[in-house]
Motif scaffolding. Sequence first.
Motif, PDB file in Angstrom:
ATOM      1  N   ASP A 226      13.617  46.392  13.516  1.00 45.49           N
ATOM      2  CA  ASP A 226      13.379  46.567  14.956  1.00 45.49           C
ATOM      3  C   ASP A 226      11.917  46.894  15.218  1.00 45.49           C
ATOM      4  O   ASP A 226      11.287  46.363  16.146  1.00 45.49           O
ATOM      5  CB  ASP A 226      14.250  47.692  15.527  1.00 45.49           C
ATOM      6  N   THR A 227      11.361  47.781  14.395  1.00 42.98           N
ATOM      7  CA  THR A 227       9.957  48.165  14.542  1.00 42.98           C
ATOM      8  C   THR A 227       9.033  46.984  14.279  1.00 42.98           C
ATOM      9  O   THR A 227       8.054  46.764  15.000  1.00 42.98           O
ATOM     10  CB  THR A 227       9.622  49.316  13.577  1.00 42.98           C
ATOM     11  N   LEU A 228       9.355  46.193  13.258  1.00 41.81           N
ATOM     12  CA  LEU A 228       8.535  45.026  12.943  1.00 41.81           C
ATOM     13  C   LEU A 228       8.575  44.008  14.078  1.00 41.81           C
ATOM     14  O   LEU A 228       7.565  43.359  14.378  1.00 41.81           O
ATOM     15  CB  LEU A 228       9.003  44.384  11.638  1.00 41.81           C
ATOM     16  N   LYS A 229       9.734  43.868  14.699  1.00 47.58           N
ATOM     17  CA  LYS A 229       9.834  42.943  15.830  1.00 47.58           C
ATOM     18  C   LYS A 229       8.906  43.373  16.965  1.00 47.58           C
ATOM     19  O   LYS A 229       8.175  42.561  17.545  1.00 47.58           O
ATOM     20  CB  LYS A 229      11.276  42.868  16.334  1.00 47.58           C
ATOM     21  N   LYS A 230       8.927  44.672  17.276  1.00 48.41           N
ATOM     22  CA  LYS A 230       8.080  45.185  18.360  1.00 48.41           C
ATOM     23  C   LYS A 230       6.594  45.006  18.050  1.00 48.41           C
ATOM     24  O   LYS A 230       5.798  44.665  18.925  1.00 48.41           O
ATOM     25  CB  LYS A 230       8.395  46.658  18.612  1.00 48.41           C
ATOM     26  N   LYS A 231       6.228  45.230  16.780  1.00 48.25           N
ATOM     27  CA  LYS A 231       4.827  45.083  16.386  1.00 48.25           C
ATOM     28  C   LYS A 231       4.362  43.639  16.558  1.00 48.25           C
ATOM     29  O   LYS A 231       3.276  43.374  17.077  1.00 48.25           O
ATOM     30  CB  LYS A 231       4.638  45.533  14.937  1.00 48.25           C
ATOM     31  N   GLY A 232       5.196  42.709  16.099  1.00 47.57           N
ATOM     32  CA  GLY A 232       4.840  41.298  16.219  1.00 47.57           C
ATOM     33  C   GLY A 232       4.734  40.857  17.664  1.00 47.57           C
ATOM     34  O   GLY A 232       3.817  40.115  18.043  1.00 47.57           O
ATOM     35  N   GLN A 233       5.662  41.305  18.483  1.00 45.63           N
ATOM     36  CA  GLN A 233       5.634  40.948  19.903  1.00 45.63           C
ATOM     37  C   GLN A 233       4.400  41.521  20.589  1.00 45.63           C
ATOM     38  O   GLN A 233       3.785  40.861  21.437  1.00 45.63           O
ATOM     39  CB  GLN A 233       6.904  41.446  20.588  1.00 45.63           C
ATOM     40  N   LYS A 234       4.032  42.736  20.220  1.00 50.95           N
ATOM     41  CA  LYS A 234       2.858  43.371  20.819  1.00 50.95           C
ATOM     42  C   LYS A 234       1.587  42.587  20.500  1.00 50.95           C
ATOM     43  O   LYS A 234       0.728  42.388  21.363  1.00 50.95           O
ATOM     44  CB  LYS A 234       2.732  44.812  20.320  1.00 50.95           C
ATOM     45  N   LEU A 235       1.481  42.121  19.263  1.00 52.94           N
ATOM     46  CA  LEU A 235       0.332  41.309  18.877  1.00 52.94           C
ATOM     47  C   LEU A 235       0.295  39.997  19.656  1.00 52.94           C
ATOM     48  O   LEU A 235      -0.757  39.580  20.149  1.00 52.94           O
ATOM     49  CB  LEU A 235       0.381  41.011  17.376  1.00 52.94           C
ATOM     50  N   LYS A 236       1.437  39.343  19.739  1.00 51.74           N
ATOM     51  CA  LYS A 236       1.497  38.049  20.429  1.00 51.74           C
ATOM     52  C   LYS A 236       1.212  38.192  21.915  1.00 51.74           C
ATOM     53  O   LYS A 236       0.530  37.345  22.513  1.00 51.74           O
ATOM     54  CB  LYS A 236       2.877  37.407  20.223  1.00 51.74           C
ATOM     55  N   GLU A 237       1.721  39.266  22.521  1.00 55.09           N
ATOM     56  CA  GLU A 237       1.631  39.402  23.973  1.00 55.09           C
ATOM     57  C   GLU A 237       0.273  39.895  24.461  1.00 55.09           C
ATOM     58  O   GLU A 237      -0.026  39.783  25.654  1.00 55.09           O
ATOM     59  CB  GLU A 237       2.744  40.336  24.454  1.00 55.09           C
ATOM     60  N   ASN A 238      -0.548  40.429  23.552  1.00 59.80           N
ATOM     61  CA  ASN A 238      -1.900  40.826  23.972  1.00 59.80           C
ATOM     62  C   ASN A 238      -2.796  39.592  23.968  1.00 59.80           C
ATOM     63  O   ASN A 238      -3.653  39.400  23.101  1.00 59.80           O
ATOM     64  CB  ASN A 238      -2.458  41.918  23.060  1.00 59.80           C
ATOM     65  N   ARG A 239      -2.584  38.758  24.961  1.00 65.15           N
ATOM     66  CA  ARG A 239      -3.305  37.494  25.052  1.00 65.15           C
ATOM     67  C   ARG A 239      -4.796  37.712  25.276  1.00 65.15           C
ATOM     68  O   ARG A 239      -5.620  36.841  24.931  1.00 65.15           O
ATOM     69  CB  ARG A 239      -2.711  36.638  26.176  1.00 65.15           C
ATOM     70  N   HIS A 240      -5.168  38.833  25.839  1.00 63.04           N
ATOM     71  CA  HIS A 240      -6.587  39.092  26.094  1.00 63.04           C
ATOM     72  C   HIS A 240      -7.344  39.344  24.792  1.00 63.04           C
ATOM     73  O   HIS A 240      -8.453  38.835  24.608  1.00 63.04           O
ATOM     74  CB  HIS A 240      -6.742  40.270  27.054  1.00 63.04           C
ATOM     75  N   LEU A 241      -6.749  40.110  23.872  1.00 59.16           N
ATOM     76  CA  LEU A 241      -7.384  40.293  22.571  1.00 59.16           C
ATOM     77  C   LEU A 241      -7.426  38.979  21.811  1.00 59.16           C
ATOM     78  O   LEU A 241      -8.442  38.640  21.185  1.00 59.16           O
ATOM     79  CB  LEU A 241      -6.623  41.345  21.755  1.00 59.16           C
ATOM     80  N   ARG A 242      -6.364  38.217  21.876  1.00 64.22           N
ATOM     81  CA  ARG A 242      -6.324  36.930  21.193  1.00 64.22           C
ATOM     82  C   ARG A 242      -7.379  35.985  21.768  1.00 64.22           C
ATOM     83  O   ARG A 242      -8.011  35.223  21.031  1.00 64.22           O
ATOM     84  CB  ARG A 242      -4.921  36.324  21.313  1.00 64.22           C
ATOM     85  N   SER A 243      -7.584  36.057  23.069  1.00 62.61           N
ATOM     86  CA  SER A 243      -8.618  35.260  23.715  1.00 62.61           C
ATOM     87  C   SER A 243     -10.009  35.669  23.235  1.00 62.61           C
ATOM     88  O   SER A 243     -10.862  34.823  22.961  1.00 62.61           O
ATOM     89  CB  SER A 243      -8.514  35.411  25.237  1.00 62.61           C
ATOM     90  N   ILE A 244     -10.229  36.979  23.125  1.00 63.94           N
ATOM     91  CA  ILE A 244     -11.531  37.462  22.645  1.00 63.94           C
ATOM     92  C   ILE A 244     -11.803  36.941  21.234  1.00 63.94           C
ATOM     93  O   ILE A 244     -12.929  36.530  20.922  1.00 63.94           O
ATOM     94  CB  ILE A 244     -11.579  39.005  22.671  1.00 63.94           C
ATOM     95  N   ARG A 245     -10.791  36.962  20.396  1.00 63.55           N
ATOM     96  CA  ARG A 245     -10.961  36.430  19.033  1.00 63.55           C
ATOM     97  C   ARG A 245     -11.485  34.999  19.086  1.00 63.55           C
ATOM     98  O   ARG A 245     -12.436  34.642  18.382  1.00 63.55           O
ATOM     99  CB  ARG A 245      -9.623  36.421  18.283  1.00 63.55           C
ATOM    100  N   PHE A 246     -10.829  34.176  19.894  1.00 68.44           N
ATOM    101  CA  PHE A 246     -11.225  32.768  19.965  1.00 68.44           C
ATOM    102  C   PHE A 246     -12.657  32.616  20.484  1.00 68.44           C
ATOM    103  O   PHE A 246     -13.489  31.922  19.872  1.00 68.44           O
ATOM    104  CB  PHE A 246     -10.261  31.987  20.866  1.00 68.44           C
ATOM    105  N   HIS A 247     -12.961  33.260  21.589  1.00 69.47           N
ATOM    106  CA  HIS A 247     -14.286  33.078  22.191  1.00 69.47           C
ATOM    107  C   HIS A 247     -15.389  33.674  21.320  1.00 69.47           C
ATOM    108  O   HIS A 247     -16.473  33.083  21.205  1.00 69.47           O
ATOM    109  CB  HIS A 247     -14.309  33.684  23.595  1.00 69.47           C
ATOM    110  N   TYR A 248     -15.111  34.811  20.690  1.00 62.11           N
ATOM    111  CA  TYR A 248     -16.120  35.422  19.815  1.00 62.11           C
ATOM    112  C   TYR A 248     -16.449  34.498  18.647  1.00 62.11           C
ATOM    113  O   TYR A 248     -17.628  34.250  18.338  1.00 62.11           O
ATOM    114  CB  TYR A 248     -15.627  36.776  19.297  1.00 62.11           C
ATOM    115  N   PHE A 249     -15.424  33.969  17.975  1.00 58.17           N
ATOM    116  CA  PHE A 249     -15.681  33.129  16.812  1.00 58.17           C
ATOM    117  C   PHE A 249     -16.216  31.750  17.205  1.00 58.17           C
ATOM    118  O   PHE A 249     -16.932  31.116  16.418  1.00 58.17           O
ATOM    119  CB  PHE A 249     -14.420  33.021  15.945  1.00 58.17           C
ATOM    120  N   THR A 250     -15.900  31.306  18.409  1.00 52.70           N
ATOM    121  CA  THR A 250     -16.510  30.072  18.894  1.00 52.70           C
ATOM    122  C   THR A 250     -18.009  30.258  19.080  1.00 52.70           C
ATOM    123  O   THR A 250     -18.810  29.371  18.740  1.00 52.70           O
ATOM    124  CB  THR A 250     -15.861  29.638  20.229  1.00 52.70           C
ATOM    125  N   VAL A 251     -18.404  31.412  19.594  1.00 56.27           N
ATOM    126  CA  VAL A 251     -19.834  31.727  19.727  1.00 56.27           C
ATOM    127  C   VAL A 251     -20.502  31.712  18.345  1.00 56.27           C
ATOM    128  O   VAL A 251     -21.606  31.174  18.181  1.00 56.27           O
ATOM    129  CB  VAL A 251     -20.043  33.093  20.416  1.00 56.27           C
TER     130      VAL A 251
END
Length: 241
Positions: free
Chosen positions: A134-159
């Motif tokens: 149950d805890t692992l499910k919540k952790k994975g969902q939290k990572l996936k749902e933070n689209r803003h951090l995921r967006s920063i990853r993409f734009h930072y590495f694109t730069v």
Amino acid sequence: FIFESLGDDVSQYLINNKFTNNTFDLEMFLDIHFIIESYSSSDNKKIVNAQIILTNQADQHYYAKGIDFPYSKGQALNFSPIFSPLTSLLDYYANLFIATELDTYDYLGGDTYFVKSDEITNSGRSSDYSRGWDTLKKKGQKLKENRHLRSIRFHYFTVQDILNSEEIDTKNIVTHLEQCIDDLDSILEIYGNERNTSQFLSVYGKNLGQLFKQFNLDNAIQTLNEVDPDNHSIYSKLLDK
């Protein structure tokens, strides 16, 4: 004695099995530690209770406690879509690392692998070894749902890719950095200080701040300071320049 081959077996399992459908190789370093808490018998099986720490020695750090799985000395680790407590746990984390890595190549590029991790947790929760899933499910969902951090990853590495290219497109760099600023503002508004964002910025925040300074986006450094107060001294020096 019982676990003397486990480290090598886990390493070979992750190296030798194909977790992605990509035509290119993803080169990732993973450091994995098993902390064995108990080893007992149940229903004629030897059951391990453990904690696991996994990191890429950069911005991804995962910790799982209260994990149970059957294990006997020399047990083979077989790659299969059928749920198995130990190998499915390895698959779950492999998919998380892959998902986050693919987010650096394409905008939200890791979605497929976040979904794979989530599907594994569903099997884990309904299995005879459900503790911790149950805890692992919540952790994975939290990572996936933070689209803003995921967006920063993409734009930072694109730069970074643009800066390493033969022709540096300054306008394009500024566009990507401005998107990073928008996402930082959203993270500050929605989450405040958020652990996964802090982990990312602990590694890349200084360089991101230097980019903001270099391209005359000084106001964004203050936003970084609010999102990542642990690196206050770094951002203050950039603001004072």
